[in-house]
Structures are given as C-alpha cells and as structure tokens.
Design a protein around this motif. Structure first.
Motif, short mmCIF file in Angstrom:
data_model
loop_
_atom_site.label_atom_id
_atom_site.label_comp_id
_atom_site.label_asym_id
_atom_site.label_seq_id
_atom_site.Cartn_x
_atom_site.Cartn_y
_atom_site.Cartn_z
N ILE A 182 0.82 -1.21 0.00
CA ILE A 182 0.00 0.00 0.00
C ILE A 182 0.86 1.26 0.00
O ILE A 182 0.67 2.16 -0.80
CB ILE A 182 -0.91 0.02 1.26
CG1 ILE A 182 -1.93 -1.09 1.18
CG2 ILE A 182 -1.57 1.36 1.41
CD1 ILE A 182 -3.05 -0.81 0.25
N GLN A 227 -12.93 -4.03 0.29
CA GLN A 227 -12.32 -2.71 0.02
C GLN A 227 -10.80 -2.80 0.14
O GLN A 227 -10.07 -2.19 -0.65
CB GLN A 227 -12.85 -1.69 1.02
CG GLN A 227 -14.30 -1.33 0.79
CD GLN A 227 -14.83 -0.38 1.83
OE1 GLN A 227 -14.09 0.10 2.69
NE2 GLN A 227 -16.12 -0.11 1.77
N THR A 241 -8.23 -1.97 -2.79
CA THR A 241 -7.22 -0.92 -2.64
C THR A 241 -5.83 -1.48 -2.90
O THR A 241 -4.99 -0.83 -3.53
CB THR A 241 -7.29 -0.32 -1.22
OG1 THR A 241 -8.65 0.05 -0.98
CG2 THR A 241 -6.41 0.90 -1.10
N PRO A 273 -4.99 1.20 -6.08
CA PRO A 273 -5.47 2.27 -5.18
C PRO A 273 -6.26 3.34 -5.93
O PRO A 273 -7.29 3.81 -5.43
CB PRO A 273 -4.18 2.85 -4.60
CG PRO A 273 -3.11 1.84 -4.86
CD PRO A 273 -3.53 1.03 -6.03
N ALA A 298 -9.65 2.07 -6.90
CA ALA A 298 -10.47 1.94 -5.69
C ALA A 298 -11.02 3.30 -5.29
O ALA A 298 -12.18 3.43 -4.92
CB ALA A 298 -9.64 1.33 -4.56
N ARG A 299 -10.17 4.33 -5.39
CA ARG A 299 -10.60 5.65 -4.96
C ARG A 299 -11.71 6.18 -5.86
O ARG A 299 -12.70 6.72 -5.37
CB ARG A 299 -9.40 6.62 -4.95
CG ARG A 299 -9.64 7.84 -4.07
CD ARG A 299 -8.41 8.72 -3.96
NE ARG A 299 -7.27 8.06 -3.35
CZ ARG A 299 -6.11 7.86 -3.96
NH1 ARG A 299 -5.93 8.28 -5.19
NH2 ARG A 299 -5.13 7.25 -3.34
N ILE A 326 -14.32 4.10 -2.78
CA ILE A 326 -13.78 3.53 -1.54
C ILE A 326 -12.97 4.60 -0.83
O ILE A 326 -12.17 5.29 -1.45
CB ILE A 326 -12.90 2.30 -1.86
CG1 ILE A 326 -13.76 1.18 -2.45
CG2 ILE A 326 -12.17 1.81 -0.61
CD1 ILE A 326 -12.97 -0.01 -2.93
N THR A 331 -10.09 5.33 0.63
CA THR A 331 -8.82 4.59 0.72
C THR A 331 -8.05 4.95 1.98
O THR A 331 -7.29 4.14 2.49
CB THR A 331 -7.94 4.87 -0.52
OG1 THR A 331 -7.93 6.26 -0.76
CG2 THR A 331 -8.46 4.14 -1.73
N VAL A 383 -9.23 2.74 4.59
CA VAL A 383 -8.75 1.38 4.33
C VAL A 383 -7.27 1.27 4.73
O VAL A 383 -6.85 0.30 5.35
CB VAL A 383 -8.95 1.02 2.85
CG1 VAL A 383 -8.30 -0.30 2.53
CG2 VAL A 383 -10.42 0.98 2.52
N THR A 384 -6.48 2.32 4.37
CA THR A 384 -5.07 2.31 4.74
C THR A 384 -4.91 2.24 6.26
O THR A 384 -4.10 1.48 6.78
CB THR A 384 -4.37 3.57 4.20
OG1 THR A 384 -4.69 3.71 2.83
CG2 THR A 384 -2.88 3.48 4.36
#
Lengths: 370, 292
Positions: B30, B168, B172, B176, B179-180, B184, B186, B189-190
C-alpha cells in the motif's frame, strides 16, 4: 579593513546550506576546543575520536559514490568495511588463528583485492534489482558476512575477536624521540603513544584528503557525468549508447574498496576487532551521514560523517553535565539519531549541502562571468 | 534431535514469522516501501504486553490483548505522524523507517533497559501426553502460540473474503487509484491495514517473547527473516505472506538437517533463499497481486 571585506564577500557567496554547515563546523570546533581546555577531553582521546571521524568520513565518501553518484542502494556498507578490517587484521596480527604477521601494507593490498572481488561477485547478479530489493538483498548479504565472521572460528577467531593488531605505521613512531615541552601554562609531553596517535591521525587525514580530491575530480569527469545521468534516468543513458550496467558495476566496486580501506585503517588504530562491530546499525549510521550531508555531494558526505560521529561520541559528554549525570545515554543517542533522520527526510530531503556548483568545472563559470 | 521435533519447532517459529510478515507485506504494497520499523513494532507489542502483565498485574491473555492494542495504536500513530506527511520516494521512506525503528528501540531501551524479560505465566514444561504419543517436546506455551495464530489467520481470511472492509482492502491493494474513483475511502482502508498489520506484528512479538524472551532488539533481529518471507510469498499478497512465512520459518528451523550447515547459519539460510528469490522470481511464489 580590506581583509574583513574580502572575508565578507567570500561569506556572501555562500549558499544558505553552506552558511549553516560553516556555523555547524565552527560550533563543533569551538565545543571540542572548550572540552580540550577544560580537561574533559584528553589529547590522546581527541586524536582517537578524530581518527574515528576520519573513518566515518571515508565510509560516507564510499557510499556517496554508490548512492550519491550512481543511485545504487547498498546496505552492506558494514560488510565491506568488515572485509577490509578482517583482511588487515588476519594478515598482520600475531594473535590471528593463522598467524601470518605480514606488514600492514600487505594487509591493505589484500583488503583491496578481497573487497573488489566480493563487490564484483555481489554486484553482478544484484545490480539489476530495483532499489528497495537491492536494499534488502544487500542487507541480507551483510548479515551472512557477519555470521561467517562470527562462526568460522578457524579463520577469524569468532566472537573472541582478534587483539594485538599492530599500528599501521609500524616502527616509525618508535624512531621519533620523546619530546617534553614546558611552556609555562601548558606542558606538552609527546610520548610514543601520543606520537603514534598523531601520526595515525595525520595518515587518516591524508587518506581522506586524497580520496576526497580524487572523488571530486572523478565526479566532474565524463565518467562521473555518465553516472549522474544514470541516476537521473537510466533509460536515457542507455539510449545514448552507454553500457549502464558497466558504469554501475565500476561505481559499486570503487565505493566498496573505499569502505574496505576505512576498515583497514580502523583495525590498525583500534588494535582490536570482533564480529560485534559488523552489526547492521553501522550501515544505517553511514546512510544517515550521506543523507544528512546531501546525496551526491562529497563535501556533504564529509559533513555528514563528522555530524554522525559528533552525535555518537558527543552525547557521551552529556553525562559530564551535573543535571544529567545519571541518565543512560545510549537510548537517548539512538532516539536523537532516529529523530534526526525523520526530520531531515521530512524537511530537508536533499540534505544540508546538496551538490550544486561542484558538478561544474570552476573555469566554466568564470568564463561565463567574464 | 529427531526430524519430527525440528518440524514441530519449525511450525512454532513459522507462526511468529507469519504474523510479522502479513503486516509487513500489506504496508509494503500500500505505502510502497519496505518498513524497516516493522520488526521493532513487534518488540513494541511484546513490551506492551510485558508492562500489562508484570507491572499492572493483568493475566497473560489480557496482557497479550493489551500488547496487540499497543502495537496497532503505535502503528497507526506512526503512519499518521511520520509516514503520511512525507512526500518523498520509496528510498527516502525506507530511510525514514530506519529512523522510526531507532526511535522505537530507543524508547524501549530507555523505558525498560536492555536486560531480557519474560512473561509471568506458567506453561514452560513439555506436554507429557504429546511427548509419549509422538516424541515431540512441546510446551503448553507453544501449543497456545500455534492455536492463537491459527485463529488470527483464519479471522483475517474471513475478514478479507466475507466483509465489506475486506473487499475494500483487496480492491485498494489491487489498484489504489481505481479503488478511490469507485468511491472507496482509501484513507480509512489504509488506516485499517496499519491497524491489522501493527496488531498482528504485536501478536507475533508477544508470541516470540513467550516462546523465547523479551528484549528490545528482538524484533529487529527478526526483520530480515520477515523480509525473506514477504519476498518469497510475493509483496502485497496476504496469503503469499502466510505461505512465505511458513516456508521460511520451516527452512530456518530445519537447517540442521542440511548436511554441512550448522544451526548457527539458520538465519543465513533464510537470507540466501531470499536473495535467490529476488534474483530469479522477484514477484514471489504467489505471483503478486491477484490474491491480495
């Protein structure tokens, strides 16, 4: 007044980073002078510290060739230092498991050949790797070297270490007569030990100077310019017909040999070596020195090396302050260094003395001014 | 020592490596840098549990949960305070993470000293029934480590496969940017990934401390073995990290079976495997992303 004006004019031509570095060095010299006068620091110990600083500077200059010039992420600095140190110790020390007791010059040659060979063997397969992979691979290699030095007792004496390594200028310091000077205020006594430390300091200072001047010349040469191109855009260098792998290989070997020479110097002046000197943290210290000074800058590498040794050794003096007498210094030092790294990356990732006009021949700018 | 015993030791060591390498792999993928502070984060978790156990007097299980909480909190806090504001390349992030590692260790040494400590809990002797049946000497501590790891790994699997957060996270990790734009969050999620990674690292640290001893350097000494596991499994793949962790943990403990190689070269074997994988199959055995 003209002298003052000349000095002012000179200072005005400094960049902000250079001014800051000058203040830093000035403060450092003043602090050392104060410690020396007040008796906190003996002359012999100061020479030892300066020798240690010289070694860190050499290591930083070596890493700067690899990372600063060519963008190679070498995390096995301590391994090459160790190869140099062990080569010298094993060839010269009477207490080595296989005693050879040769002259230190032979040790130096063995160290250069051994480090260059190992550097080639490591570099040929790994230099193709991406930066972060190269970092992890070289860190793993350095640990393998440490484990070998620790466990191959028949060759390296393992954890016992090797003691009684002769000084690098064997036989010379004994030839110089002892001198006693009584100057009223200060009594200077030049014993054999102090003469020897002084000679060793001069030796490392000369070595640093020679390496520095040589690297500065190399950096401005066509070879240095190709490396800089590779670091900025390897595809571009390749499109221009350069064999980039070859250049990277040469930079890796050159840097590693400089690190090995630093190791040779260290064992002759510390007189003792064991595998606990080969911990990964030493590699991190050298990286911190190069990043702090400014990647790609030789002056920066010197400043960074001096700063790291000033932090590592200077924090010992903290206990001399009455308020902090009982504080355990080791974790504080570790924390300061960690914090320094984070702050430098956050606020000044290019370092204190990033390379600017050192890439350009001085004559070129003079002609442009004219 | 018989081979079966070595296998049993390998399973226990693998559990610790698996827990450490999952978080390392997630963050590597990530945030796109190898987090050199991850090993020391394990130590932070182990010391969190030691404090709860021996200073506050909590029972060990509660103390382990506290340690995991400390690891997750410290992980997220570090991400927010140090890594997130940095606008630099992966290599500078790597160097910064070394700085973070030194800070963690400095705090641990400053707060606890460098003497080794151990948890105030029994279960050191071997389980006699198991020893008589199979000849394997394993303590109740080791069995607890293996069982808890299985529970944690299974929970993570269920989370990834069957919950919205898990989907999600996989999205991601996969891409990423995509996903954004699909809506989502992110950043959330991070954060979740740092919590999971930090918590699992801390669990690994606690178990390592339970299996051996708790000392400030314990995590860093394991870091390269964790990298070996992550690289073997394929960066960014949770299941790869599990498989890689298992393989490296076993290789580490089964080293004595290789003729001519002594136990003192356990770690070296793991590093050599790692370097070989980097050279010949840098995407790892799980081939990178598709399994997230």
């Amino acid at each position: 007044m003209s002298v003052l004006d000349a000095v002012r004019g000179h200072v005005d031509s400094y960049t902000a980073g250079e001014r800051f570095a000058a203040i830093l060095v000035g403060g450092f010299v003043a602090a050392v002078g104060l410690a020396l006068v007040s008796g906190q620091l003996s002359g012999g110990y100061l020479l030892f510290l300066l020798g240690l600083a010289g070694m860190y500077v050499l290591l930083s200059l070596g890493l700067n060739v690899q990372w600063g010039y060519a963008g190679l992420v070498n995390f096995s600095v301590v391994a090459f230092w160790g190869i140099g140190a062990y080569s010298a110790a094993l060839v010269t020390a009477p207490s080595a498991p296989i005693p050879l007791e040769l002259h230190p010059v032979v040790g130096l040659l063995v160290a250069i050949v051994a480090s260059a060979t190992v550097a080639l063997l490591i570099a040929v397969p790994t230099l193709r790797l991406r930066g972060d992979y190269l970092a992890i691979a070289t860190l793993g290699f350095a640990e393998v070297i440490r484990l070998l030095m620790l466990n191959e007792r028949w060759l390296t004496a393992g954890g016992l270490g090797i003691a009684g390594i002769p000084p690098i200028l064997r036989g010379i310091s004994e030839a110089i007569p002892q001198v006693r000077l009584n100057l009223g205020v200060a009594r200077i006594e030049l014993t054999h030990g102090l003469t020897n430390s002084l000679l060793e300091f001069l030796a490392v200072a000369t070595l640093v100077l020679v390496v520095f001047l040589g690297l500065r010349r190399i950096q401005r040469s066509p070879w240095g310019r190709v490396l800089r191109t590779i670091r900025a855009d390897e595809d571009l260098a390749r499109a221009l017909g350069k064999d980039t792998f070859r250049f990277k290989l040469q930079a890796f070997v050159l840097g590693s040999v400089i690190m090995a020479i630093a190791g040779v110097f260290y064992v002759h002046f510390n007189r003792y070596l064991d595998p606990s000197d080969l911990m990964a943290i030493e590699t991190f210290y050298v990286w911190i020195a190069v990043i702090l000074g400014g990647s790609g800058s030789n002056r920066g590498a010197i400043l960074g090396g001096l700063s790291v040794i000033a932090i590592l050794e200077g924090t010992r003096l903290v206990n001399a302050l009455p308020l902090l007498a009982g504080v355990d210094i080791a974790p504080l030092r570790l924390f300061l260094i960690g914090l320094l790294v984070i702050l430098v990356i956050r606020y000044k990732p290019e370092g204190l003395l990033p390379p600017q006009h050192e890439h350009i021949w001085p004559e070129a700018t003079q002609e442009a001014d004219r | 020592m018989c081979a079966l015993q070595l296998v049993a030791d390998g399973v226990i060591f693998s559990c610790i490596i698996i827990l450490g390498s999952i978080g390392l792999s997630l963050v590597y993928d990530i945030a796109n840098f190898p987090n050199f502070a991850h090993g020391d984060l394990m130590a932070v978790g182990a010391f969190g549990a030691i404090t709860a156990n021996t200073v506050l007097g909590l029972p060990f299980v509660a103390a382990a949960v506290v340690g995991i909480g400390v690891g997750a909190t410290v992980g997220v806090a570090t991400e927010r305070v140090v890594f997130e504001p940095l606008d630099v390349g992966p290599l500078e992030l790597l160097i910064a993470s070394i700085g973070v590692a030194l800070c963690y260790r400095a705090v641990l040494i400053g707060g606890f000293g460098s003497d080794p400590r151990s948890y105030d809990v029994g279960g050191r002797g071997r389980v006699e029934a198991l020893h008589e049946a199979t000849g394997i000497a394993a303590s109740p501590r080791s069995i607890a480590i293996v069982a808890s790891t299985l529970v944690l790994v299974l929970s993570l699997h269920l989370l990834l496969q069957y919950t919205s957060l898990g989907r999600q996270m996989r999205a991601t990790a996969d891409d990423p940017d995509l996903a954004r734009v699909s809506g989502i969050r992110t950043r959330t999620v991070t954060t979740a990934m740092w919590i999971i990674g930090g918590g699992l690292a801390a669990a690994g640290g606690v178990f390592l401390g339970l299996d051996t001893i708790v000392r400030p350097q314990m995590g860093f000494d394991l870091l390269l073995v964790l990298f070996a596991a992550v690289i073997l499994g394929g960066i960014g793949s949770v299941y790869g990290a599990m498989l890689g962790g298992f393989a490296i943990g076993m290789a580490h403990e089964l080293t004595p079976l290789v003729p001519g190689v002594g136990t003192e070269y356990k770690a070296a074997v793991a590093f050599v495997i790692m370097i070989l994988i980097l050279l010949f199959r840098p995407s790892g055995i799980m081939g990178g992303k598709e399994s997230a």
